[in-house]
Write an enzyme that holds these catalytic residues in place. Structure first.
Site, PDB file in Angstrom:
ATOM      1  N   ASP A   1       2.791 -10.446  10.928  1.00  0.00           N
ATOM      2  CA  ASP A   1       2.103 -10.278   9.347  1.00  0.00           C
ATOM      3  C   ASP A   1       0.796 -10.999   9.167  1.00  0.00           C
ATOM      4  O   ASP A   1       0.362 -11.886   9.738  1.00  0.00           O
ATOM      5  CB  ASP A   1       3.148 -11.188   8.480  1.00  0.00           C
ATOM      6  CG  ASP A   1       2.751 -10.899   6.996  1.00  0.00           C
ATOM      7  OD1 ASP A   1       3.343 -10.183   6.341  1.00  0.00           O
ATOM      8  OD2 ASP A   1       1.946 -11.728   6.366  1.00  0.00           O
TER       9      ASP A   1
ATOM     10  N   ASN B   1      -8.095  -8.181   0.389  1.00  0.00           N
ATOM     11  CA  ASN B   1      -8.159  -7.124  -0.895  1.00  0.00           C
ATOM     12  C   ASN B   1      -8.971  -7.707  -1.956  1.00  0.00           C
ATOM     13  O   ASN B   1      -9.602  -7.000  -2.570  1.00  0.00           O
ATOM     14  CB  ASN B   1      -6.848  -6.810  -1.011  1.00  0.00           C
ATOM     15  CG  ASN B   1      -6.192  -5.687  -0.016  1.00  0.00           C
ATOM     16  OD1 ASN B   1      -7.035  -5.064   0.711  1.00  0.00           O
ATOM     17  ND2 ASN B   1      -4.872  -5.826   0.110  1.00  0.00           N
TER      18      ASN B   1
ATOM     19  N   ASP C   1      -7.822  -1.668   3.908  1.00  0.00           N
ATOM     20  CA  ASP C   1      -7.450  -0.679   4.731  1.00  0.00           C
ATOM     21  C   ASP C   1      -8.089  -0.800   6.222  1.00  0.00           C
ATOM     22  O   ASP C   1      -7.526  -0.283   7.252  1.00  0.00           O
ATOM     23  CB  ASP C   1      -7.863   0.586   4.127  1.00  0.00           C
ATOM     24  CG  ASP C   1      -6.939   0.754   2.912  1.00  0.00           C
ATOM     25  OD1 ASP C   1      -6.229   0.084   2.723  1.00  0.00           O
ATOM     26  OD2 ASP C   1      -7.325   1.672   2.119  1.00  0.00           O
TER      27      ASP C   1
ATOM     28  N   GLU D   1       1.321  -5.400   5.039  1.00  0.00           N
ATOM     29  CA  GLU D   1       0.365  -5.902   6.041  1.00  0.00           C
ATOM     30  C   GLU D   1       1.634  -6.401   7.212  1.00  0.00           C
ATOM     31  O   GLU D   1       1.089  -7.279   8.077  1.00  0.00           O
ATOM     32  CB  GLU D   1      -0.600  -6.998   5.638  1.00  0.00           C
ATOM     33  CG  GLU D   1       0.241  -8.292   5.238  1.00  0.00           C
ATOM     34  CD  GLU D   1       0.708  -8.075   3.721  1.00  0.00           C
ATOM     35  OE1 GLU D   1       1.091  -9.254   2.967  1.00  0.00           O
ATOM     36  OE2 GLU D   1       0.759  -7.016   2.852  1.00  0.00           O
TER      37      GLU D   1
END
Length: 397
Positions: free
Chosen positions: A249, A257, A266, A292
């Protein structure tokens, strides 16, 4: 020849439709051109008894060589190989020069058979070899059959050469007359039909293969998706008593983000996936589980070597350079491990234990590798179910 003309014309129409429907099928464009050229060629051959030799024989055989050259180019494009213009032009140009400059060829039907058969045999054998070579990278079901078919056709077509020497064909009404020439003409007609079927089937099989691959692949990262990972996992778990599941993770991904934008997020996912994928060893499975979160299964590895492998990945990810404009994004990952020897071969239990270890790594400060202990199995899940809000906050970090 008239039957061959009708067959190649019909196939050319179908190939044209395939190419017009999806221009990405560049091979279909070459094959369509091959069939149309072949149609004109066989029409000229059929008119040999009434047409001028320069047109029906000279141009007709040049078009025959050109048709096979386009067919060769189509198979090269199909396998993403380079098409050499010199090879495409070699056959027709060679025939034209020999026919126009060598009287022994233009005036003797058997010599013409020898020259044209040599050219077409070379193209057919090359096509067959190229199709066979492509099997190593793309093992389509029909590929080996098509390779064998073109090689055998090249060999059969090449037999016209010794036959023209040993049993020369008679000449009449503008063409060759003999029993063996008639048999080879019939084989050519059958080859035209089978070649067209092979081309269409290969296009269909590639489309199906790409569709299957797309259904098993994560669109963003290009690695396996959750569904394909679970399918492959079940097969490996059924055959092995050793193995370790790793759950990854990315730390503070929501903040990445929010700070740098989803394009940067991304990019982080892609760079992380590529970094791990580059380190994968034989039989390892790696996928994007969602968001993620990623999963890796190392069959045959017990906890100790798997933990060393995960730690090495963690260090590499921490040193991973990811730039978003003028900013360099710090990336780290938390990893939870659970092994088959401790938790059994049931995937749900194995995943639950690895997920519990991942949660513990997050709770301990992130950017860590944690192995699942038996106590982190079902009791850990129960604790998280009692306090779901805390669990979500930890995972979001």
């Amino acid at each position: 020849m008239i039957c061959t003309f009708l067959a190649t014309t019909a196939v050319g129409i179908f190939m044209l439709q395939v190419w017009l429907t999806d221009r990405r099928h560049r091979a279909a464009g070459y094959w369509c051109l091959s069939m149309w050229v072949g149609s004109l060629c066989t029409l000229l051959f059929a008119l040999r008894s009434v047409g001028p030799p320069l047109l029906t024989v000279g141009l007709g055989n040049a078009l025959a060589a050109c048709g096979y050259a386009f067919m060769w180019a189509g198979f090269r494009v199909f396998d993403r190989r380079r098409v050499y213009r010199s090879v495409v032009l070699a056959g027709p140009v060679l025939w034209g020069l020999v026919y126009l400059l060598v009287p022994q060829v233009s005036e003797d039907v058997n010599n013409r058979i020898i020259v044209s058969s040599t050219i077409i045999t070379a193209y057919c054998l090359w096509i067959g070899i190229d199709i066979w070579r492509g099997h190593r990278t793309e093992p389509l079901p029909t590929r080996m059959l098509a390779a064998a078919f073109f090689v055998s056709h090249g060999i059969i077509y090449g037999l016209r050469i010794p036959m023209a020497i040993i049993l020369p064909a008679a000449f009449g009404h503008g063409t060759a007359y003999s029993a063996w020439f008639a048999v080879f003409s019939l084989e050519l007609f059958a080859h035209t039909i089978l070649a067209a079927v092979a081309m269409l089937v290969l296009i269909k099989e590639r489309g199906e293969a790409l569709y299957r691959q797309a259904s098993r692949t994560d669109a963003l990262t290009g690695i396996a998706n959750r569904g394909s990972f679970l399918d492959d996992m079940q097969k490996l778990l059924g055959d092995r008593r050793q193995g370790t599941l790793m759950i990854f993770d990315l730390d503070r991904f929501k903040a990445i983000n929010d700070t740098y934008g989803h394009v940067a997020g991304d990019l982080v996912l892609k760079r992380f996936s590529a970094q791990v994928a580059a380190r994968l060893e034989a039989n390892m499975l790696f996928c994007r589980f969602g968001g993620e979160e990623f999963a890796l299964f190392a069959p045959g590895r017990d906890m100790a070597p798997a933990e060393q492998f995960a730690e090495a990945l963690r260090l590499e990810v921490a040193a991973l350079p990811v730039r978003a404009g003028d900013h360099e994004i710090a990336v780290s990952v938390s990893i939870g491990l659970a092994d088959v020897a401790t938790f059994g071969a049931d995937f749900d239990r194995l995943h639950s234990a690895a997920d519990g270890a991942l949660y513990a790594a997050k709770e301990a400060g992130r950017n860590q590798v944690k192995r699942a202990a038996p106590s982190l199995g079902l009791p850990g899940v129960a604790e998280r179910m009692r306090n779901p809000a805390a669990s979500d906050v930890a995972r979001a970090g």
